[in-house]
Design a protein around this motif. Structure first.
Motif, mmCIF file in Angstrom:
data_model
loop_
_atom_site.group_PDB
_atom_site.id
_atom_site.type_symbol
_atom_site.label_atom_id
_atom_site.label_comp_id
_atom_site.label_asym_id
_atom_site.label_seq_id
_atom_site.Cartn_x
_atom_site.Cartn_y
_atom_site.Cartn_z
ATOM 1 N N LYS A 192 84.973 5.087 -40.673
ATOM 2 C CA LYS A 192 84.895 4.180 -39.937
ATOM 3 C C LYS A 192 85.649 4.074 -38.277
ATOM 4 C CE LYS A 192 83.732 1.474 -43.420
ATOM 5 N NZ LYS A 192 82.544 0.326 -43.800
ATOM 6 N N ARG A 194 86.054 5.874 -34.442
ATOM 7 C CA ARG A 194 85.629 6.982 -33.849
ATOM 8 C C ARG A 194 85.788 8.202 -33.458
ATOM 9 N NH1 ARG A 194 86.759 5.811 -27.439
ATOM 10 N NH2 ARG A 194 88.053 4.026 -28.360
ATOM 11 N N LEU B 356 72.237 14.385 -37.766
ATOM 12 C CA LEU B 356 72.987 13.143 -37.463
ATOM 13 C C LEU B 356 71.763 11.804 -37.597
ATOM 14 C CD1 LEU B 356 75.817 12.263 -35.093
ATOM 15 C CD2 LEU B 356 76.148 11.815 -37.376
ATOM 16 N N ASN B 360 73.010 6.800 -35.179
ATOM 17 C CA ASN B 360 74.037 7.324 -35.351
ATOM 18 C C ASN B 360 74.005 8.031 -33.557
ATOM 19 O OD1 ASN B 360 75.652 5.924 -37.174
ATOM 20 N ND2 ASN B 360 75.616 8.366 -38.294
ATOM 21 N N LEU B 364 75.919 7.046 -30.147
ATOM 22 C CA LEU B 364 76.948 8.304 -29.564
ATOM 23 C C LEU B 364 77.926 8.104 -28.161
ATOM 24 C CD1 LEU B 364 78.204 11.262 -30.756
ATOM 25 C CD2 LEU B 364 76.591 11.972 -29.972
ATOM 26 N N THR B 365 77.232 7.959 -26.888
ATOM 27 C CA THR B 365 77.634 6.790 -26.253
ATOM 28 C C THR B 365 78.477 6.412 -25.679
ATOM 29 O OG1 THR B 365 75.216 6.671 -25.541
ATOM 30 C CG2 THR B 365 75.690 9.071 -24.951
ATOM 31 N N LEU B 367 80.054 4.326 -28.221
ATOM 32 C CA LEU B 367 81.253 4.502 -29.660
ATOM 33 C C LEU B 367 82.246 3.777 -28.975
ATOM 34 C CD1 LEU B 367 81.465 7.240 -32.013
ATOM 35 C CD2 LEU B 367 79.968 5.518 -32.610
ATOM 36 N N ALA B 368 83.178 3.437 -28.418
ATOM 37 C CA ALA B 368 83.683 2.154 -27.748
ATOM 38 C C ALA B 368 83.386 1.057 -27.676
ATOM 39 C CB ALA B 368 84.870 2.653 -26.438
ATOM 40 N N GLU B 371 83.429 -0.560 -31.160
ATOM 41 C CA GLU B 371 84.552 -0.582 -32.363
ATOM 42 C C GLU B 371 85.028 -2.174 -32.548
ATOM 43 O OE1 GLU B 371 87.473 3.365 -32.174
ATOM 44 O OE2 GLU B 371 87.812 1.791 -30.329
ATOM 45 N N THR B 375 88.558 -0.160 -35.381
ATOM 46 C CA THR B 375 87.091 0.638 -36.322
ATOM 47 C C THR B 375 85.765 0.012 -36.241
ATOM 48 O OG1 THR B 375 86.985 -1.462 -38.018
ATOM 49 C CG2 THR B 375 88.794 -0.152 -38.454
ATOM 50 N N LEU B 376 84.606 1.297 -36.501
ATOM 51 C CA LEU B 376 83.629 0.864 -35.775
ATOM 52 C C LEU B 376 82.423 0.198 -36.765
ATOM 53 C CD1 LEU B 376 82.358 4.947 -35.841
ATOM 54 C CD2 LEU B 376 83.132 3.610 -34.326
ATOM 55 N N GLU B 381 76.594 -1.352 -34.380
ATOM 56 C CA GLU B 381 75.674 0.111 -34.363
ATOM 57 C C GLU B 381 74.021 -0.554 -34.328
ATOM 58 O OE1 GLU B 381 76.720 4.256 -34.945
ATOM 59 O OE2 GLU B 381 78.693 2.977 -36.520
ATOM 60 N N LYS B 418 70.298 6.645 -26.026
ATOM 61 C CA LYS B 418 71.682 6.026 -25.917
ATOM 62 C C LYS B 418 72.294 6.560 -24.820
ATOM 63 C CE LYS B 418 72.640 11.899 -26.025
ATOM 64 N NZ LYS B 418 72.787 12.370 -26.595
#
Lengths: 324, 506
Positions: A192, A194, B356, B360, B364-365, B367-368, B371, B375-376, B381, B418
């Protein structure tokens, strides 16, 4: 393609199936196996390996390895026990610091985290292969344990502390609760967050991860720190269960831990595997250990059997990888 | 010298790879006692042809006649035993073994007792080194040698076997001055012994010095062959080019020119030898502009992109600005934050995490941004992945599919996705269409143009001239770490560009 699909599903559950068959065989062969007291006993023994194997899984997912967990476990247990029993005395300063149970546990946990962080730092800062860096730490931490204990066990730690290793809560042994919490947190981390995704990405392709702007070194240091902290948790559990910190506790634990990770299907080259797989691996090893003892198999043969099981697990896993 | 005799003949060879025809009905002949120059642009099929001749690719359509008989090389070792050796451009030496051990690797001499006959091997190596005028001990470990000396050891290795045909792939790429002269003396020697030599080089002046014949490859076809005598460099160049992709940038009506990326005096020190990989490179890219960067292998194109992107902070100097703001490029994270994106040359090695899934990899670049509450968020996504799968038309059975299972073109689109997700201002594309099929290529061209129309500045590195001519507004040419030419795309010709890219002087 239904056949390929069912085959894939079979691969996913095969360690569970293996575990089930193992339990079935043991309960037929030994009337003691399927008793509550024995099952809780097995679970309690397994919980230490589960804790350190969770940390090991995170490291192996980044394509690393940690050989120092056994020694770090011993040192952290000894530090916790020593602080709890003797505190810190500095006669020259006329100073004595006593530790509560919580304080001593925190000190043990911090020691583990610090050693783990040191591993991560050495690996990332100086490009030392993880195998070598943690091999060095294996020796260093064992030496520190001997220095701290003077080579003698530290025993008699008080009932409050013993609760961690021997107590029960809601009908379940406390160590089992601890491992459940550790596993739950680790599953959360890997699925869950990063950082969990970065762990898989780095293990899968470090170069692409770095180019994607991921701070690879930071992630690795975090992972080794977590593994160190979990080794401390294991050390505190072992110490509490025995009411004694043994200077040679945890010897060869790293091997059981790596075995659990590998049997659980995590690839030693990184990027592929899971926490829950490792849990299954740890349970299989634990049940196997227990069963061989119940069946009065000589300890020498036990080692032979365990080794062959590890080899078999990896061979099966490899052949699954090819089918994918 | 004896009469010219055909040693090896290639007849109607075709070699296919998934999605690509690397060699298309190629025929040529190689004569004993002559040096045959193999010429062509990057991607013309030279390396495939060399790999077939040296047994690396045993499967192909067509025939090889060797010493007058049909020949079949089942592998490099088989080819070697039949007398065909290749000296690779990339060195295939084992660094911690000695020169002697390297030269005799896999064909060690043994004594009557079955142990290695070290003194005989050492003596033989010494003879070879003397002949090649390399004044080092045969007992020296290879990693202690300079790159040029290692090249000589490679040559010594080839001379050890009684080769009839020696293929040299860019043998002078790592050696200079006096070493080149030694090599040419050796080649003259070999000719006198009636050996045949196939010599591949981008350095045309060298070819004019030592080659007797030439064979020009283009797009996997043998275009022409003949005698070097009487040819001029310009004639050869014009035979190498000649493909056309229809120009896709019809207008350069991009209005007023607003510089977006400015690079000033970029230098990059070499890690392996003294000197610079990049010397004083300065250029800029405007808003909405597509700049093509052409250069031959080893010109420093990839290193240029990497330096701008902050991958060599310890070795590079110079300045890069985006929109007038200096980017302090000491890490990819900083470069990304400044608005740069780099699509690397080797997508499997540097672009994708193959294990992956598509989703995903795309996220990847960023991901911040995926959230919520620490949590992701799978929802976010999925939205991101769905957006790019449909916008770039990525063909995948599902967004969970592992990237390794997709075709090259679709993998490349994932890498693009990405990077587009980071909403860059400047895109650096390194060989964006390498190894992908025609349809995916044209889709990627259209995408690049669409992105430029949205105002991105784009730098496209490519070894394919027609590609550069088709999509660029402006073209920069590099050779040996320097910018050597600049053209407006509508005024540029393949000949003109290639002349700037080929170094005539050592």
């Amino acid at each position: 393609m239904p056949i390929a699909y069912s085959r894939k599903n079979f691969a996913r559950f095969q360690s569970l199936i293996a575990l089930f068959l193992l339990c079935l065989a043991l309960s037929v062969l030994s009337d003691k196996f399927l008793s509550f007291s024995n099952l809780w006993n097995v679970m309690r023994q397994i919980s230490v390996n589960i804790c350190i194997s969770v940390g090991m899984t995170l490291i192996v997912l980044t394509a690393g390895i940690d050989l120092s967990v056994g020694s770090v476990l011993a040192l952290c247990g000894a530090i916790t026990a020593g602080l709890l029993k003797n505190g810190i005395e500095l006669p020259s300063q006329n100073l004595y610091i006593g530790f509560t149970v919580l304080g001593a546990i925190l000190a043990g946990g911090l020691t583990g985290s610090a050693l783990g962080a040191f591993n991560g730092w050495a690996i990332t800062r100086f490009n030392v292969p993880p195998f070598v860096a943690t091999l060095a730490m294996l020796t260093v931490a064992r030496g520190l344990t001997m220095l701290w204990t003077g080579g003698f066990p530290i025993s008699g730690l008080g009932d409050t502390f013993l609760f961690i290793g021997t107590g029960w809560f809601l009908g379940i042994p406390v160590p089992v609760w601890i491992s459940i919490v550790v596993v739950a947190l680790a599953v959360f981390l890997t699925d869950k967050t990063r950082i969990g995704r970065y762990i898989y990405a780095i293990g899968g392709n470090e170069s692409a991860s770095r180019l994607s702007g991921i701070n690879v070194n930071r992630v690795k240091i975090i992972v080794y720190t977590i593994a160190g902290a979990l080794a401390a948790v294991g050390g505190i559990m072992v110490t509490s269960r025995l009411d004694s910190a043994q200077p040679n506790a945890g010897i060869s634990y790293e091997l059981d831990s790596i075995a659990a990770v590998v049997i659980g299907g995590t690839s030693l080259s990184g990027g592929r595997g899971s926490i829950l797989g490792t849990v299954q691996g740890a349970i299989i090893i634990g049940v196997l250990n227990n069963g061989l003892v119940l069946l009065n198999v000589s300890p020498f043969w036990q080692q032979v059997v365990k080794g062959l099981v590890i080899l078999l697990a990896v061979i099966i896993d490899k052949s699954n990888g090819k089918n994918e | 010298m004896t009469d010219t005799a055909t040693l090896l003949e290639v007849k109607h060879i075709t070699k296919r790879f998934p999605g690509v025809v690397a060699l298309d009905d190629v025929s040529l002949s190689i004569e004993a006692g002559k040096v045959t120059a193999l010429i062509g642009e990057n991607g013309a099929g030279k390396s495939t042809l060399m790999k077939i001749l040296s047994g690396v690719y045993p499967d192909f359509e067509g025939d090889i006649y060797y010493k007058g008989e049909t020949a079949k090389f089942t592998g490099p070792k088989d080819a070697q035993q039949q007398g065909v050796v290749i000296i690779h451009q990339e060195l295939n030496l084992i660094p911690y073994l000695t020169i002697t051990e390297n030269i005799f690797l896999g064909r060690e001499l043994v004594t009557q007792y079955g142990t290695m006959d070290k003194s005989r091997m050492r003596k033989r190596t010494q003879e070879l080194l003397d002949r090649l005028k390399l004044k080092v001990s045969p007992d020296l470990q290879v990693f202690k040698l300079k790159v040029g000396q290692q090249q000589i050891v490679e040559i010594a290795k080839a001379l050890l076997t009684d080769a009839e045909l020696i293929i040299m792939d860019e043998p002078t790429s790592a050696i200079t001055g006096a070493e080149v002269e030694v090599l040419f003396d050796i080649i003259t020697d070999l000719k006198a012994q009636n050996k045949a030599i196939v010599y591949v080089s981008h350095k045309l002046d060298e070819l004019f010095r030592i080659a007797d014949h030439y064979v020009v490859l283009r797009d996997g076809k043998s275009i022409e062959s003949g005698k070097m005598a009487g040819m001029t460099q310009d004639q050869l160049i014009s035979k190498m080019v000649g493909r056309k992709i229809e120009a896709m940038r019809k207008t350069s009506g991009r209005g007023t020119y607003v510089p977006l990326l400015e690079v000033k005096n970029l230098n990059l020190k070499s890690r392996v030898k003294s000197g610079n990989v990049l010397s004083n490179v300065s250029f800029n890219i405007g808003k909405g502009e597509i700049v093509g960067l052409f250069g031959l292998m080893g010109a420093g194109r990839t290193e240029l992109l990497e330096s701008i992107f902050g991958l060599h902070p310890a070795h590079s100097s110079g300045e890069a600005l985006i929109g007038g703001q200096p980017i302090c490029c000491d890490s990819p994270a900083r470069a990304i934050a400044a608005g740069l994106a780099l699509v690397p040359e080797d997508r499997k090695k540097d672009g994708l995490v193959l294990g992956l899934g598509v989703k995903n990899n795309i996220s990847l670049t960023t991901l911040a941004e995926m959230e919520s509450l620490g949590t992701l968020s799978d929802t976010k996504e999925c939205e991101l992945a769905d957006h790019y799968i449909s916008e770039l038309r990525i063909k995948t059975p599902s967004k969970e599919q592992q990237a390794r299972n997709l075709s090259g073109g679709n993998q490349q689109k994932i890498v693009l996705a990405k990077w587009l997700a980071t909403r860059p201002k400047v895109l650096l594309l390194d060989e964006p269409t390498r190894g992908i099929d025609i349809n995916a290529k044209s889709e990627i061209y259209k995408l690049i143009i669409r992105l430029a129309d949205k105002g991105l500045g784009i730098l496209v590195v490519s070894s394919e001239l027609p590609e550069i001519l088709a999509i660029s507004d402006r073209i920069l040419v590099m050779a040996e770490g320097r910018l050597t030419g600049e053209f407006l795309a509508r005024e540029a010709t393949e000949d003109g560009i290639l002349k700037k890219a080929i170094s005539f002087k050592q």
